[in-house]
Design a protein around this motif. Structure first.
Motif, mmCIF file in Angstrom:
data_model
loop_
_atom_site.group_PDB
_atom_site.id
_atom_site.type_symbol
_atom_site.label_atom_id
_atom_site.label_comp_id
_atom_site.label_asym_id
_atom_site.label_seq_id
_atom_site.Cartn_x
_atom_site.Cartn_y
_atom_site.Cartn_z
ATOM 1 N N LYS A 91 0.791 -1.239 0.000
ATOM 2 C CA LYS A 91 0.000 0.000 0.000
ATOM 3 C C LYS A 91 0.818 1.281 0.000
ATOM 4 O O LYS A 91 0.310 2.346 -0.342
ATOM 5 C CB LYS A 91 -1.015 0.040 1.147
ATOM 6 C CG LYS A 91 -0.518 0.643 2.455
ATOM 7 C CD LYS A 91 -1.614 0.892 3.452
ATOM 8 C CE LYS A 91 -1.078 1.531 4.726
ATOM 9 N NZ LYS A 91 -2.097 1.867 5.702
ATOM 10 N N HIS A 92 2.104 1.212 0.394
ATOM 11 C CA HIS A 92 2.896 2.439 0.469
ATOM 12 C C HIS A 92 3.333 2.919 -0.916
ATOM 13 O O HIS A 92 3.233 2.188 -1.908
ATOM 14 C CB HIS A 92 4.120 2.228 1.361
ATOM 15 C CG HIS A 92 3.768 1.958 2.792
ATOM 16 N ND1 HIS A 92 2.942 2.790 3.506
ATOM 17 C CD2 HIS A 92 4.119 0.952 3.629
ATOM 18 C CE1 HIS A 92 2.812 2.303 4.742
ATOM 19 N NE2 HIS A 92 3.499 1.192 4.828
ATOM 20 N N THR A 93 3.850 4.148 -0.950
ATOM 21 C CA THR A 93 4.271 4.752 -2.217
ATOM 22 C C THR A 93 5.761 5.068 -2.251
ATOM 23 O O THR A 93 6.266 5.590 -3.233
ATOM 24 C CB THR A 93 3.516 6.074 -2.454
ATOM 25 O OG1 THR A 93 3.872 6.999 -1.415
ATOM 26 C CG2 THR A 93 2.011 5.862 -2.456
ATOM 27 N N GLY A 94 6.473 4.791 -1.150
ATOM 28 C CA GLY A 94 7.888 5.122 -1.070
ATOM 29 C C GLY A 94 8.167 6.464 -0.436
ATOM 30 O O GLY A 94 9.327 6.870 -0.346
ATOM 31 N N LEU A 95 7.132 7.165 0.023
ATOM 32 C CA LEU A 95 7.332 8.468 0.646
ATOM 33 C C LEU A 95 6.222 8.727 1.662
ATOM 34 O O LEU A 95 5.063 8.397 1.409
ATOM 35 C CB LEU A 95 7.331 9.578 -0.409
ATOM 36 C CG LEU A 95 7.905 10.935 0.019
ATOM 37 C CD1 LEU A 95 9.415 10.838 0.245
ATOM 38 C CD2 LEU A 95 7.607 11.999 -1.028
ATOM 39 N N PHE A 96 6.596 9.327 2.798
ATOM 40 C CA PHE A 96 5.633 9.737 3.803
ATOM 41 C C PHE A 96 5.582 11.261 3.784
ATOM 42 O O PHE A 96 6.455 11.925 4.360
ATOM 43 C CB PHE A 96 6.032 9.213 5.182
ATOM 44 C CG PHE A 96 5.984 7.705 5.286
ATOM 45 C CD1 PHE A 96 4.784 7.063 5.558
ATOM 46 C CD2 PHE A 96 7.119 6.938 5.083
ATOM 47 C CE1 PHE A 96 4.721 5.679 5.640
ATOM 48 C CE2 PHE A 96 7.071 5.557 5.168
ATOM 49 C CZ PHE A 96 5.864 4.914 5.441
ATOM 50 N N PRO A 97 4.585 11.858 3.124
ATOM 51 C CA PRO A 97 4.594 13.302 2.899
ATOM 52 C C PRO A 97 4.528 14.132 4.166
ATOM 53 O O PRO A 97 4.993 15.277 4.185
ATOM 54 C CB PRO A 97 3.359 13.532 2.016
ATOM 55 C CG PRO A 97 2.484 12.347 2.248
ATOM 56 C CD PRO A 97 3.410 11.208 2.494
ATOM 57 N N GLU A 98 3.981 13.572 5.257
ATOM 58 C CA GLU A 98 3.932 14.314 6.516
ATOM 59 C C GLU A 98 5.330 14.632 7.044
ATOM 60 O O GLU A 98 5.541 15.571 7.814
ATOM 61 C CB GLU A 98 3.129 13.549 7.575
ATOM 62 C CG GLU A 98 3.706 12.215 7.998
ATOM 63 C CD GLU A 98 3.288 11.044 7.123
ATOM 64 O OE1 GLU A 98 3.564 9.897 7.510
ATOM 65 O OE2 GLU A 98 2.689 11.287 6.044
ATOM 66 N N GLN A 99 6.331 13.838 6.604
ATOM 67 C CA GLN A 99 7.696 14.056 7.076
ATOM 68 C C GLN A 99 8.311 15.350 6.553
ATOM 69 O O GLN A 99 9.385 15.762 7.010
ATOM 70 C CB GLN A 99 8.573 12.862 6.700
ATOM 71 C CG GLN A 99 8.289 11.600 7.489
ATOM 72 C CD GLN A 99 8.524 11.780 8.980
ATOM 73 O OE1 GLN A 99 9.461 12.450 9.391
ATOM 74 N NE2 GLN A 99 7.665 11.189 9.792
ATOM 75 N N ALA A 100 7.650 16.010 5.630
ATOM 76 C CA ALA A 100 8.179 17.275 5.108
ATOM 77 C C ALA A 100 8.379 18.296 6.220
ATOM 78 O O ALA A 100 9.279 19.141 6.139
ATOM 79 C CB ALA A 100 7.248 17.834 4.029
ATOM 80 N N THR A 101 7.547 18.223 7.268
ATOM 81 C CA THR A 101 7.732 19.161 8.379
ATOM 82 C C THR A 101 9.054 18.923 9.088
ATOM 83 O O THR A 101 9.700 19.858 9.579
ATOM 84 C CB THR A 101 6.546 19.084 9.376
ATOM 85 O OG1 THR A 101 6.663 20.132 10.318
ATOM 86 C CG2 THR A 101 6.473 17.753 10.088
#
Length: 287
Positions: A91-101
């Protein structure tokens, strides 16, 4: 809550009934999320426009149902950082966008240090934090037990124009790597940990966050320099609160180095409802 609110290539469009609808560049994905226990707004027709929908299997795992032909992978950008996106079988995409913070925070810390900074990124996955730290000018050591995601991280660094930066990519069990770094006398100014709830190393080594996180942080103290800059811990483990991370950091780094500890939830804004989706917790220690 620490929210990643300045994305352009990613957007959390809507949430409901255990699922989230996301825009990754110009691709719309529909994926499950256990935190979403509120109902779906049936009047929002965007849900039917998803290019791919991940369905969980009752026997474990799941599969993607596609409405249109998806590329094998595509690229999205966060400011000057670029990443390959690829829907995986889990199910993952290779990136956790919340980590941008966190990327933004680390870039500011490294660039504001006024000296060369050496960073160790453990459980480093596809290298979001590695790319951010390298972009900020740090020397980075990236360690993960999965050969495939380490290669993915290398590609993300090259994609971001950082292929010539001082980054070491290492496929190894993080416990054994830290023990060897202790014997070598290696030192790091900043350490990033993004541990799973449970994991297994390349030679059958096991990791369980509840029992292994504190002693592992203690072992990391032995390879922190005399002028440590920061330690960042991320956790997606259900049942572990931000206060737990704060206590762990206070009893380890805080006790040895003083400094400042900041902990809390991390999340993403939901466009349709104007609410926030919680996406785990973080603990930051800084000198």
């Amino acid at each position: 809550m620490f929210a990643a609110q300045d994305w352009k290539d990613y957007e959390l469009l809507d949430t409901g009934d255990g699922e989230k609808l996301e825009r990754w560049g110009n691709i719309i994905l529909r994926r499950p999320d256990p935190q979403i226990i509120w109902p779906l707004d049936q009047t929002n027709g965007s849900w039917s426009q998803a290019d791919a929908h991940y369905h969980r299997s009752s026997s474990g795992g799941g599969q993607w149902e596609t409405r249109s032909q998806l590329p094998d992978r595509w690229t999205i950008a966060y400011d000057k950082l670029q990443f390959h996106i690829k829907p995986t079988s889990f199910k993952h995409t290779g990136l956790f966008p919340e980590q941008a913070t966190n990327w933004k925070w680390m870039i500011d810390k490294i660039q504001g240090a006024g000296r060369n900074i050496k960073v160790l990124n453990l459980f480093a996955y596809t290298g979001g934090a590695t790319v951010a730290c390298a972009y900020a000018g740090a020397e980075v050591c990236h360690v993960d037990a999965s050969k495939g995601v380490v290669q993915w991280a290398k590609e993300n660094a090259q994609l971001s124009g950082l292929g010539d930066k001082p980054v070491r990519f290492i496929t190894d069990d993080v416990f054994k790597f830290v023990q060897r770094e202790q014997r070598r006398g290696s030192q790091y100014d900043a350490i990033i940990l993004d541990p799973p709830s449970y994991g297994r190393g390349p030679n059958g080594e096991t990791w369980k966050l509840e029992t292994d996180l504190y002693p592992f942080i203690e072992s990391c103290l032995a390879i922190m320099s005399n002028r440590p800059l920061f330690m960042l811990i991320n956790s997606y483990t259900t049942g572990i609160s931000a206060t737990v991370l704060k206590n762990i950091l206070a009893l380890s780094l805080g006790k040895k180095h003083g400094g400042t500890i900041t902990c809390g939830e991390i999340g993403l804004p939901i466009t349709a409802s104007k609410l926030m989706l919680p996406c785990g917790i973080l603990g930051r220690w800084e000198a």
